[in-house]
Write a protein that holds these residues in place. Structure first.
Motif, PDB file in Angstrom:
ATOM      1  N   SER A  16      44.365  41.040  31.988  1.00  0.00           N
ATOM      2  CA  SER A  16      42.931  40.793  31.923  1.00  0.00           C
ATOM      3  C   SER A  16      42.603  39.672  30.939  1.00  0.00           C
ATOM      4  O   SER A  16      41.761  38.810  31.213  1.00  0.00           O
ATOM      5  N   GLU A  17      43.267  39.685  29.801  1.00  0.00           N
ATOM      6  CA  GLU A  17      43.004  38.654  28.802  1.00  0.00           C
ATOM      7  C   GLU A  17      43.434  37.277  29.301  1.00  0.00           C
ATOM      8  O   GLU A  17      42.753  36.271  29.065  1.00  0.00           O
ATOM      9  N   VAL A  18      44.540  37.225  30.025  1.00  0.00           N
ATOM     10  CA  VAL A  18      44.998  35.946  30.585  1.00  0.00           C
ATOM     11  C   VAL A  18      43.987  35.419  31.600  1.00  0.00           C
ATOM     12  O   VAL A  18      43.632  34.238  31.594  1.00  0.00           O
ATOM     13  N   GLU A  24      37.501  31.129  31.374  1.00  0.00           N
ATOM     14  CA  GLU A  24      36.743  30.447  30.330  1.00  0.00           C
ATOM     15  C   GLU A  24      37.174  28.985  30.186  1.00  0.00           C
ATOM     16  O   GLU A  24      36.334  28.095  29.991  1.00  0.00           O
ATOM     17  N   LEU A  25      38.473  28.736  30.297  1.00  0.00           N
ATOM     18  CA  LEU A  25      38.959  27.368  30.142  1.00  0.00           C
ATOM     19  C   LEU A  25      38.557  26.492  31.324  1.00  0.00           C
ATOM     20  O   LEU A  25      38.255  25.305  31.148  1.00  0.00           O
ATOM     21  N   LEU A  61      43.521  31.106  38.349  1.00  0.00           N
ATOM     22  CA  LEU A  61      42.529  31.835  39.152  1.00  0.00           C
ATOM     23  C   LEU A  61      42.973  31.939  40.605  1.00  0.00           C
ATOM     24  O   LEU A  61      42.756  32.971  41.255  1.00  0.00           O
ATOM     25  N   ARG A  62      43.594  30.898  41.104  1.00  0.00           N
ATOM     26  CA  ARG A  62      44.067  30.890  42.496  1.00  0.00           C
ATOM     27  C   ARG A  62      45.094  31.999  42.713  1.00  0.00           C
ATOM     28  O   ARG A  62      45.041  32.734  43.711  1.00  0.00           O
ATOM     29  N   LEU A  63      46.022  32.131  41.774  1.00  0.00           N
ATOM     30  CA  LEU A  63      47.061  33.154  41.886  1.00  0.00           C
ATOM     31  C   LEU A  63      46.485  34.558  41.731  1.00  0.00           C
ATOM     32  O   LEU A  63      46.964  35.510  42.349  1.00  0.00           O
ATOM     33  N   ALA A  64      45.455  34.697  40.931  1.00  0.00           N
ATOM     34  CA  ALA A  64      44.854  36.017  40.709  1.00  0.00           C
ATOM     35  C   ALA A  64      44.072  36.504  41.920  1.00  0.00           C
ATOM     36  O   ALA A  64      43.914  37.711  42.128  1.00  0.00           O
ATOM     37  N   GLY A  65      43.581  35.583  42.732  1.00  0.00           N
ATOM     38  CA  GLY A  65      42.817  35.974  43.920  1.00  0.00           C
ATOM     39  C   GLY A  65      41.545  36.727  43.552  1.00  0.00           C
ATOM     40  O   GLY A  65      40.833  36.367  42.615  1.00  0.00           O
ATOM     41  N   TRP A  69      37.535  37.630  40.074  1.00  0.00           N
ATOM     42  CA  TRP A  69      36.082  37.676  40.192  1.00  0.00           C
ATOM     43  C   TRP A  69      35.351  38.374  39.043  1.00  0.00           C
ATOM     44  O   TRP A  69      34.320  37.872  38.577  1.00  0.00           O
ATOM     45  N   PRO A  70      35.825  39.529  38.560  1.00  0.00           N
ATOM     46  CA  PRO A  70      35.078  40.174  37.473  1.00  0.00           C
ATOM     47  C   PRO A  70      34.871  39.260  36.269  1.00  0.00           C
ATOM     48  O   PRO A  70      33.817  39.295  35.634  1.00  0.00           O
ATOM     49  N   PHE A  71      35.849  38.418  35.981  1.00  0.00           N
ATOM     50  CA  PHE A  71      35.765  37.555  34.804  1.00  0.00           C
ATOM     51  C   PHE A  71      34.856  36.353  35.061  1.00  0.00           C
ATOM     52  O   PHE A  71      34.091  35.937  34.186  1.00  0.00           O
TER      53      PHE A  71
END
Length: 358
Positions: A16-18, A24-25, A61-65, A69-71
């Motif tokens: 989650s932190e990653v 944010e970045l 973000l692409r890899l997280a799919g 979204w929540p972040f």
């Protein structure tokens, strides 16, 4: 409405932190890059370096799919600015999520900066990924969607062909302006008459883009007259109009006309700024004297940086505190945020580097 962010359990704290950092970045770095590209003059070199860092975090973000979204949603709720809108819009397009894309459009509509983050996301994506949406938007009853669609075409140099004729005559001034700009960018010489008609538009921005487009099409005298009118009006497009004239006009005639602009407090800053556009480094001594005049000091500083980009990052040459330039600057600028050149420091730098003699 934005969906509520999910809560991460203890087993996913690190992940989650990653993801939060990636989100944010992306927002921070893209906004920083956009700001650099819109500085006067733009810092293209640093902006290009930042682009790679944006792409690295977009990969996260692409890899997280969908897990990203929540972040992305949470950060937009907490800080609804252009960078956050970029992240939201980019992820929606990346995942081809029509509901999220519609949400991004509504967020862009509510923005006060012509949806820079949304349009930036469209520009970042491959044109094939956004083509179906753009085709729908440019014919939509909603003027904002038409504006976004034309803006996406500009970003990717896409010619909507026959549809562009209708867009130049659109009921909405923002759409007309962007359509005129697109006509110049894709070199639609068949629309020259429509662009000429747009020179009489009620809205200054439309007139500017029509004049710019005609200049791109090599319309000569007609474009020059229109662009000079924009400069002399000293509106928000005046500086870009002057740059177009510098790029396409007769140098001697242009300098004489700019001399006339110096006679008015309204247009003097634009004329001073134009010295940098002309590329004449021998004008440095004259620019330094203008740096001592509050009304044109900021313009002189911008012209200086355009002529001497190597000075951009030299410490002490500029200050955001008008008092550093003198008491008359404090009185003139009051509480306005401004980055002013310090004339004496510029003289010392120029002498140390051998640009100016003793």
């Amino acid at each position: 409405m934005l969906a509520k962010p999910l809560k991460a359990d203890s087993s996913s704290i690190v992940v989650s932190e990653v993801l939060r950092q990636h989100s944010e970045l992306v927002a921070f770095l893209w906004a920083q890059r956009d700001t650099l590209l819109n500085e006067d003059p733009p810092d293209v070199k640093v902006a290009e370096e930042i682009r790679g860092r944006v792409e690295v975090n977009l990969d996260g973000l692409r890899l997280a799919g969908a897990d990203a979204w929540p972040f992305v949603v949470e950060q937009y709720r907490n800080f609804p600015e252009k960078g956050e809108l970029f992240a939201y819009s980019w992820l929606a397009i990346e995942q081809r999520d029509q509901r999220r894309i519609s949400e991004a459009l509504e967020l862009g509509r509510a923005a006060e900066d012509d949806a820079r983050g949304l349009i930036g996301a469209l520009a970042w994506h491959d044109p094939r990924a956004i083509a179906p949406s753009v085709r729908d938007w440019i014919v939509a009853p909603d003027s904002f969607r038409r504006f976004v669609g034309v803006s996406a075409c500009i970003a990717h140099d896409v010619d909507p062909r026959q549809m562009l004729v209708r867009l130049i005559q659109d009921p909405d001034a923002k759409v007309r302006g962007q359509a005129a700009r697109l006509a110049g960018k894709v070199k639609r010489s068949d629309l020259a008459r429509d662009l000429q008609a747009a020179l009489d538009d009620d809205h200054q921005t439309v007139r500017f883009h029509a004049g710019w487009a005609l200049a791109e099409l090599g319309a000569g005298t007609l474009a020059t007259e229109a662009l000079r009118n924009v400069v002399e009006g000293a509106g928000p497009d005046a500086q870009m109009a002057l740059r177009t004239l510098v790029r396409s006009g007769d140098d001697a005639a242009l300098r004489g006309w700019m001399g006339g602009l110096m006679k008015s407090h309204l247009t003097a800053p634009i004329a001073v700024r134009g010295i940098g556009m002309l590329g004449d480094r021998s004008a440095l001594s004259w620019l330094i004297e203008r740096m001592r005049e509050p009304i044109v000091s900021a313009a002189a500083g911008a012209a200086f940086v355009e002529l001497f980009p190597e000075a951009r990052n030299e410490k002490g040459l500029f200050s955001t505190d008008p008092a550093d330039a003198g008491p008359e600057f404090t009185e003139y600028f009051e509480a306005r945020l401004v980055n002013l050149p310090i004339a004496d420091k510029v003289v010392a730098w120029a002498r140390n580097t051998g640009i100016l003699g003793d």
